[in-house]
Design an enzyme around this catalytic site. Structure first.
Site, mmCIF file in Angstrom:
data_model
loop_
_atom_site.group_PDB
_atom_site.id
_atom_site.type_symbol
_atom_site.label_atom_id
_atom_site.label_comp_id
_atom_site.label_asym_id
_atom_site.label_seq_id
_atom_site.Cartn_x
_atom_site.Cartn_y
_atom_site.Cartn_z
ATOM 1 N N CYS A 299 4.954 -1.500 -8.569
ATOM 2 C CA CYS A 299 5.918 -0.871 -8.367
ATOM 3 C C CYS A 299 5.198 0.076 -8.720
ATOM 4 C CB CYS A 299 7.247 -0.785 -9.288
ATOM 5 S SG CYS A 299 8.129 -3.025 -8.860
ATOM 6 N N GLU A 398 7.825 2.710 1.233
ATOM 7 C CA GLU A 398 6.767 2.385 0.124
ATOM 8 C C GLU A 398 6.233 1.115 1.378
ATOM 9 O OE1 GLU A 398 8.622 -1.162 -2.185
ATOM 10 O OE2 GLU A 398 7.607 -0.029 -4.129
HETATM 11 C C1 UN1 Z 1 5.643 -3.520 -11.482
HETATM 12 O O1 UN1 Z 1 5.536 -3.320 -10.272
HETATM 13 O O2 UN1 Z 1 7.047 -3.546 -11.149
HETATM 14 O O3 UN1 Z 1 3.266 0.101 -15.828
HETATM 15 C C2 UN1 Z 1 5.700 -3.142 -13.317
HETATM 16 C C3 UN1 Z 1 2.783 -1.425 -14.571
HETATM 17 C C4 UN1 Z 1 3.229 -2.254 -15.528
HETATM 18 C C5 UN1 Z 1 3.904 -2.709 -14.904
HETATM 19 C C6 UN1 Z 1 4.485 -2.607 -13.569
HETATM 20 N N1 UN1 Z 1 2.457 -2.020 -17.015
HETATM 21 O O4 UN1 Z 1 2.004 -0.563 -14.190
#
Ligand code: UN1
Length: 511
Positions: A299, A398
């Site tokens: 994400c 996205e």
């Molecule tokens: C996600 O992709 O939903 O900050 C979480 C980061 C990781 C968590 C990602 N510690 O990239």
């Protein structure tokens, strides 16, 4: 153009019969009579990783009933004691780290260092939350009246549903489960179907650590059946969901019918802004890791690189030169830079975006599915770079894959305008050596997370995590915010004056 190093994917532990897992309900692993099954698959080589029950609405209801039954006993278990059980889970997870990290890599496809990192993030968070068992602070607040004491305490919400994605198949479940458990809730956990094995292994660790029967339950199956049944169940008070924005919206609307607290962590279109005074070699490592780590399936992935025109040509040259030597292949091989994408569906969706990008922008690097030899057994894509004006679909939607949109800008103000002109606001980053500009960016960027001189990925568990705009609905998880996610505040007034005191009325004359 393709990656220079081709590494065959190994087929570790390939067996004709997949290990079978049941549902975990009320402290027992059960396979409901007549249950249908589905399997998960290694996206690097097609190996079957596990076989799981395609749960039904009745299975979900049974899990909720078990969680509801266990709630009182767990709520009354002192929070420090709940924390101790979490510490034991963390200890066991450390012992299992290598094996579980490999399972993450086998089932989801991220490279092994990141597979281990996924588990380490779980351990870190469980330990952090274990300590929360000795805090769970409330407030004491003065009363306007004499002989009256006012305070707040935190209480669990009840049964919570944790519905999790495949991209962090241990970390994200643990962000939710550990926080929900230490605060005294009981949990029904529904993992993403593609990474159900990771989910089951996590549950087994909590079971072995001594989480009492019914406190944590595990139901595999589709979101449309199990997920919806959990969200609709009136006994479920909080739903914590991480996933795509379209599903998140459905979850929110469904949860609204029951006036539930729905916690959403959704998409991102995370920018790195590269200013003309940036340390370019530092930024190069950051952009590579941010954009192509986890094959872009975070994400928080860096999916836009917004570059000042003065360093644009130079930096793009540096980036493509490095990609020539960027090995895509077997994620279990420690020399691999990028593994496969997680599934056929993922591959399909990303390839569609790449085709779209070829029409609306200029393909600068990659842009193909990798084929031949071991690549044919998995879902391998080239790391891909498009040069695009701001406003194309690939620059705004996205993609959740190894596709980076590079956008040229003429000034800091333009960079921020472009960065903010998307529907999401999860993570963001600026590379600059100008301290004033760095602080301005912290103020200006519309995102839940801003990095200075670091990529958009790599959040630490002791800080809140979440975003603005369509990335969520205002909540945060991890850090101390996780306690808020899973507790209700009770406001308490203790009147020890032995007479009726009327707030707002007697206080006028109380002096
Ligand atoms: C996600 O992709 O939903 O900050 C979480 C980061 C990781 C968590 C990602 N510690 O990239």
């Amino acid at each position: 153009m393709g990656p220079a190093v081709v590494r065959p994917a190994s087929v570790n532990g390939m067996s004709s019969k997949a290990e079978e897992f049941g549902l975990y309900i009320g402290g027992k692993w059960v396979t409901p009579r007549g249950a249908k099954r589905f399997t998960t698959m290694n996206p690097a080589n097609g190996e079957t990783v596990g076989s799981f029950v395609a749960g039904t609405a009745a299975d979900a209801a049974e899990a909720v009933a078990a969680a509801a039954k266990a709630f009182r006993g767990w709520k009354e278990t002192p929070a420090p004691k709940r924390g101790e059980i979490l510490l034991e889970a963390a200890r066991r997870m450390k012992l299992a780290k290598e094996e579980l990290g490999r399972t993450v890599t086998r089932e989801m496809g991220k490279v092994i260092s990141e597979g281990r990192g996924d588990v380490q993030e779980s351990i870190d968070f469980i330990e952090y939350m274990a300590g929360e068992g000795r805090r769970l602070f409330g407030e004491t607040v003065p009363s306007e009246l004499r002989s009256k004491f006012c305070l707040t305490v935190r209480q669990p919400k009840g049964v919570v549903a944790c519905i999790t994605p495949w991209n962090f198949p241990t970390a994200i479940p643990n962000w939710k489960i550990a926080a929900a458990l230490v605060t005294g809730n009981t949990v029904v956990f529904k993992p993403a179907s593609g990474t159900a094995r990771c989910g089951a292994e996590v549950v087994k660790i909590y079971e072995a650590a001594g989480v009492p029967p019914g406190v944590l339950n595990f139901v595999t199956g589709s979101g449309g059946v199990v997920g919806n049944a959990l969200i609709d169940d009136p006994r479920v008070r909080t739903v914590s969901f991480t996933g795509g924005v379209a599903t998140g919206r459905e979850v929110y609307v469904r949860g609204a019918q029951g006036l539930k607290m729905v916690h959403l962590e959704l998409g991102g279109k995370n920018p790195v802004i590269l200013m003309e005074d940036a340390d370019l070699p530092l930024a190069l490592d950051g952009v590579l890791f941010g954009a192509f780590g986890t094959s872009g399936q975070r994400c928080t992935a860096t999916s836009r690189l917004i570059v000042h025109e003065r360093v644009y040509d130079q930096f793009l040259g540096m980036l493509t030169a490095r990609l020539e030597k960027f090995p895509v292949g077997d994620p279990l091989d420690p020399a691999t830079g990028m593994g496969p994408v997680a599934s056929r569906d993922q591959e399909q969706k990303i390839l569609e975006y790449i085709e779209l990008g070829k029409k609306e922008a200029k393909l600068r690097y990659g842009g193909h599915k990798l084929t031949g030899g071991a690549y044919d057994r998995g879902f391998f894509l080239e790391p891909t770079i498009f040069e695009t004006p701001h406003g194309t679909r690939i620059s705004k939607e996205e993609i959740f894959g190894p596709v980076l949109s590079v956008i040229k800008v003429a000034s800091y103000d333009e960079a921020v305008r472009v960065a903010n002109d998307v529907e999401y606001g999860l993570s963001s980053s600026i590379y600059t050596r100008d301290v004033n500009r760095a602080f301005r960016a912290i103020q200006d960027l519309e995102a839940g997370i801003t990095y200075v001189n670091a990529p958009t990925i790599g959040a630490e568990v002791q800080l809140p995590f979440g975003g603005v705009k369509n990335t969520g609905n205002g909540g945060r998880e991890a850090g101390s915010a996780a306690v808020e996610e899973f507790t209700e505040i009770k406001t308490v007034f203790v009147d020890f004056s032995s007479k009726l005191q009327k707030a707002q009325i007697d206080s006028e004359t109380a002096a």
